[in-house]
Every structure is written in structure tokens, then in C-alpha cells.
Design an enzyme around this catalytic site. Structure first.
Site, PDB file in Angstrom:
ATOM      1  N   ALA A 231       0.838  -1.204   0.000  1.00 36.01           N
ATOM      2  CA  ALA A 231       0.000   0.000   0.000  1.00 36.01           C
ATOM      3  C   ALA A 231       0.874   1.256   0.000  1.00 36.01           C
ATOM      4  O   ALA A 231       1.987   1.236   0.534  1.00 36.01           O
ATOM      5  CB  ALA A 231      -0.917  -0.010   1.219  1.00 36.01           C
ATOM      6  N   LYS A 235       3.490   1.234  -6.749  1.00 35.39           N
ATOM      7  CA  LYS A 235       4.406   0.262  -7.342  1.00 35.39           C
ATOM      8  C   LYS A 235       3.653  -0.975  -7.827  1.00 35.39           C
ATOM      9  O   LYS A 235       4.000  -1.553  -8.861  1.00 35.39           O
ATOM     10  CB  LYS A 235       5.495  -0.098  -6.332  1.00 35.39           C
ATOM     11  CG  LYS A 235       6.379   1.093  -5.963  1.00 35.39           C
ATOM     12  CD  LYS A 235       7.391   0.734  -4.893  1.00 35.39           C
ATOM     13  CE  LYS A 235       8.229   1.946  -4.518  1.00 35.39           C
ATOM     14  NZ  LYS A 235       7.421   3.013  -3.876  1.00 35.39           N
ATOM     15  N   CYS A 345      12.398   4.565   1.299  1.00 31.96           N
ATOM     16  CA  CYS A 345      12.327   6.015   1.058  1.00 31.96           C
ATOM     17  C   CYS A 345      12.985   6.736   2.229  1.00 31.96           C
ATOM     18  O   CYS A 345      12.387   7.593   2.879  1.00 31.96           O
ATOM     19  CB  CYS A 345      10.882   6.474   0.857  1.00 31.96           C
ATOM     20  SG  CYS A 345       9.761   6.091   2.222  1.00 31.96           S
TER      21      CYS A 345
END
Length: 412
Positions: A231, A235, A345
């Protein structure tokens, strides 16, 4: 006087700075207000979170002693309106005084009025003399970013642009800048709902850097691929749009429901599984796995400035253990020769190459470096080891990008 925007921004800041809740969570619990007031409150609160160190430095000479936390929130909101959002001085001061009174801080209304009048007069000159990137960055983060710290922190001073990933057959919408990596970009503040094709599922919000790991996995039509911790689904959408048979694994049922809604709007399909990715196993070994692991998310500070105030070094240490467990599980899912892209990230070094080294030390995989040809659109993001490392200071002339680390492993 006070207004709904300042009232809501005060609530958002209190939730983040006093109760340590994420800005996204705080937004979800705001009372119903006009969408324009809600958006303005979000922008005002995010500006304060992004520039809190600078705002405090401007306010400091006018405060003889530390004010109570709620009063400091009012002062920060007023100073941000004056110095960063170009609100007319009379309106900025009056609304801050009104906010103090409406929040039961009437004994401090005179202080708020006096301090902000001084800021209106001389604050801009003081602001220009400050090292804003350094003041607005916690020391532990600045130190951890090494030589790139100033470039990263400078990029954090501004809102991020709006990046979109196009469905396979889509044309770039009017007004979009096509980036070298294939994403399209609109200026910060663009309303995504106003972009042609968004409601029709022809494109979705995804930072240019966030789109790279799936592209570097190079999904092929018919391949069986798992997207772990999937989620909100950007991607997953990339993999499905390439024709892969995708299984999206997500532990949180609310986030999984959001992923399902997104795939429906994009008119893409995947097998959705609610499960802990460290425990789930496919019925047969997979061709590829994409693991965008839970992380400190410090690469997304431009979009989520609350991270500057909520994350601590100990959080990173706990996350690395989870990342190691997820990497080990992802490797077990692969057939011999199957490939794994690990991504976070995060700008924190501990969440990048040391996690890959730990996986390699366990055996069963080898490193498959990204080639210069694969990263020819952004060669500065390729490390000597063949990893991907982006940060907000890259592409400064284009508006930067999120911070990401990615590496590719092959099952042996």
C-alpha cells in the site's frame, strides 16, 4: 478575530508537536470544514513544521522567557503567516491574537500582539541573516546526511512538486513537464483532481524517485511478482501495468482497502493478500519480488515535514531489524535466478547498504548492480557499488526528488 484556517492549523500543530501524532493522522481527525480552509490549514501547519527552527530563531529576541507550548504554537503560526506566506501584517497579527483568545490564552494575547508586531517590522531582515537549512534540521539528521546535508536541507525548505506516473498507454497531460526518468511533474500546489486523466485512472501520484524501484525490477509480462508492504499501491500499479501477475501483500487492512480502491480506479488487477510479509509464502517460487520496506521515511520530508519532529535515532535502529527480517523473507520467496529489488524512502545510511550487506552475509543471493545504462537518465544517483541513491538535492533545477535507496539481488 480568528478564522477556521488558523483554528485548524493550531489543531494540526498541537497533534504533531504536543501529542506526537503524524500530520496525516491529525488531518483525518479534523472537524468538517470548507475544503479550501482545510487545504490552507494543512499548508500553514506544514510550513511551520518545515521552518520551525527558523521561526523560533526570529521570535527568540522578543521573548524574555519561554512561553507555554500553546502560546508558542500561536506565535509560530503568526510568524509563518508574516514571513513565509506573505499574509498582510494587520491580518496576520489580528488572526493570531484572535486565535489566542479563542483557545483560552487571553492572558497572553498582549504578548502575541506585541511580539508579532515586532516580527512584522523587523522579522524579514532577521530571517535573511539566518542559516535556515541548518536551523530547520535536527542535528542527528544533519550529521547523518554527511556531505549532502546542506543540499538536502536546502531542498526541504520548499514544498515538493506534484509527480505522476502514467499508465502504459497514457499521453502526458497538458501542462506537465516530462522528466528524464519517465515521470511527469506539475508545480507544487497543483490540485491533482484537476489534472485530466486522474479521475479516469490514467495516472497516479508517485514521486519520480519512488517510481524508480519498480522500473529497475524490469517486470515482464506474465512474470509472477510479489509486491511486499504494497500500500498505497503505486508500485503495484506499475508492475500490473507492465503485464506481470502481481500479488500485493499488505498487513494493514485499512491500507489494503485503499490499495484495492486505487487499483480499481486505475483499471488494473492484482491478487491482494492481507498478511505479514515476513510470514507469507507464495504457493510456488516467484520470478521477482519488490520490497519497499517500512522505514524512517526521511526521504519524504518535503511532503511530510512532521517527520522532522517525530522521528528519533532509536526509531531507525528498530526499523533495521524489521528490514532484515523482510529481506530474508523476500529471498525465500524467489526461484533460483529470481530477482529482488530492496528499496526504502529513507536518507539514513543504516537503512541502505548495511541491510544489503547483511542479506548477502546470510547467503543465498548475490548482488546485481544497477548498470550505468539502466540509470542513464539520472547517472548521479548511481553509487560506485551499483546501488540507487537519490536525495531531495538532486535535480535542484527541476524541483528535486524524494530520497530513496534501492539495490537488486539475485537468488542463487
Amino acid at each position: 478575530m480568528s478564522d477556521p484556517t488558523r483554528e485548524a492549523a493550531f489543531d494540526l500543530l498541537g497533534a504533531v508537536l504536543l501529542r506526537r501524532r503524524s500530520l496525516e493522522e491529525a488531518l483525518s481527525t479534523l472537524p468538517q470544514i470548507d475544503p479550501r480552509d482545510r487545504a490552507a490549514a494543512h499548508r500553514l501547519a506544514a510550513t511551520v513544521l518545515r521552518r520551525a527552527g527558523t521561526l523560533d530563531a526570529v521570535l527568540a529576541p522578543y521573548l524574555r522567557k519561554e512561553p507555554p507550548d500553546p502560546v508558542r504554537l500561536v506565535l509560530r503560526l503568526g510568524a509563518a503567516a508574516l514571513l513565509l506566506l506573505e499574509t498582510p501584517p494587520h491580518a496576520a497579527v489580528a488572526t493570531a491574537v484572535g486565535l489566542a483568545r479563542s483557545r483560552g490564552l487571553t492572558p497572553f494575547a498582549g504578548l502575541v500582539n506585541a511580539v508579532l508586531r515586532k516580527v512584522a517590522t523587523s522579522g524579514a531582515a532577521a530571517l535573511a541573516e539566518l542559516d535556515a537549512p541548518r536551523l530547520d534540521t535536527p542535528t542527528w539528521l544533519w550529521t547523518s546526511w554527511g556531505d549532502a546535508a546542506r543540499a538536502i536541507a536546502t531542498a526541504h525548505q520548499q514544498e515538493a512538486p506534484l509527480d505522476l506516473t502514467l499508465a502504459a498507454v497514457s499521453e502526458p497531460p497538458d501542462g506537465a513537464a516530462l522528466l528524464p526518468t519517465g515521470s511527469v511533474r506539475f508545480p507544487a500546489g497543483t490540485r491533482v483532481a484537476d489534472i485530466p486523466g486522474f479521475e479516469d485512472g490514467l495516472l497516479w501520484v508517485q514521486d519520480a524517485a519512488a517510481a524508480l524501484p519498480a522500473r529497475l525490477l524490469a517486470p515482464q509480462a506474465g512474470e509472477r511478482i510479489a509486491d511486499l508492504c504494497a500500500a498505497p499501491g503505486g508500485k503495484t500499479g506499475q508492475l500490473a501495468a507492465a503485464g506481470a501477475e502481481v500479488t500485493a501483500i499488505e498487513r494493514d487492512p485499512t491500507r489494503l482497502a485503499r490499495l484495492a480502491e486505487n487499483l480499481h480506479r486505475w483499471q488494473l488487477t492484482a491478487d491482494l493478500v492481507q498478511a505479514d510479509a515476513t510470514a507469507w509464502m507464495p504457493p510456488a517460487p516467484l520470478d521477482a519480488v519488490l520490497l519497499d520496506a517500512p522505514c524512517s521515511a526521511t526521504g519524504t520530508i518535503r511532503r511530510h515535514p512532521d517527520i522532522l519532529h517525530l522521528k528519533r535515532p532509536r526509531d531507525v535502529q528498530a526499523l533495521t531489524r524489521q528490514q532484515d527480517a523482510l529481506l530474508a523473507a523476500a529471498i525465500r520467496m524467489l526461484r533460483p535466478g529470481g530477482r529482488l529489488v530492496y528499496a526504502v524512502c529513507s536518507l539514513q545510511p543504516e537503512e541502505g547498504s548495511p541491510r544489503v550487506a547483511a542479506a548477502l552475509a546470510q547467503g543465498g543471493v548475490r548482488l546485481d548492480p544497477f548498470t550505468p545504462e539502466e540509470l542513464q537518465a539520472i547517472p548521479e544517483a548511481r553509487t560506485p557499488e551499483g546501488f540507487l541513491r537519490t536525495h531531495p538535492g538532486l535535480w535542484a533545477d527541476r524541483g528535486g526528488m524524494d530520497g530513496f535507496f534501492a539495490a537488486r539481488l539475485i537468488r542463487v
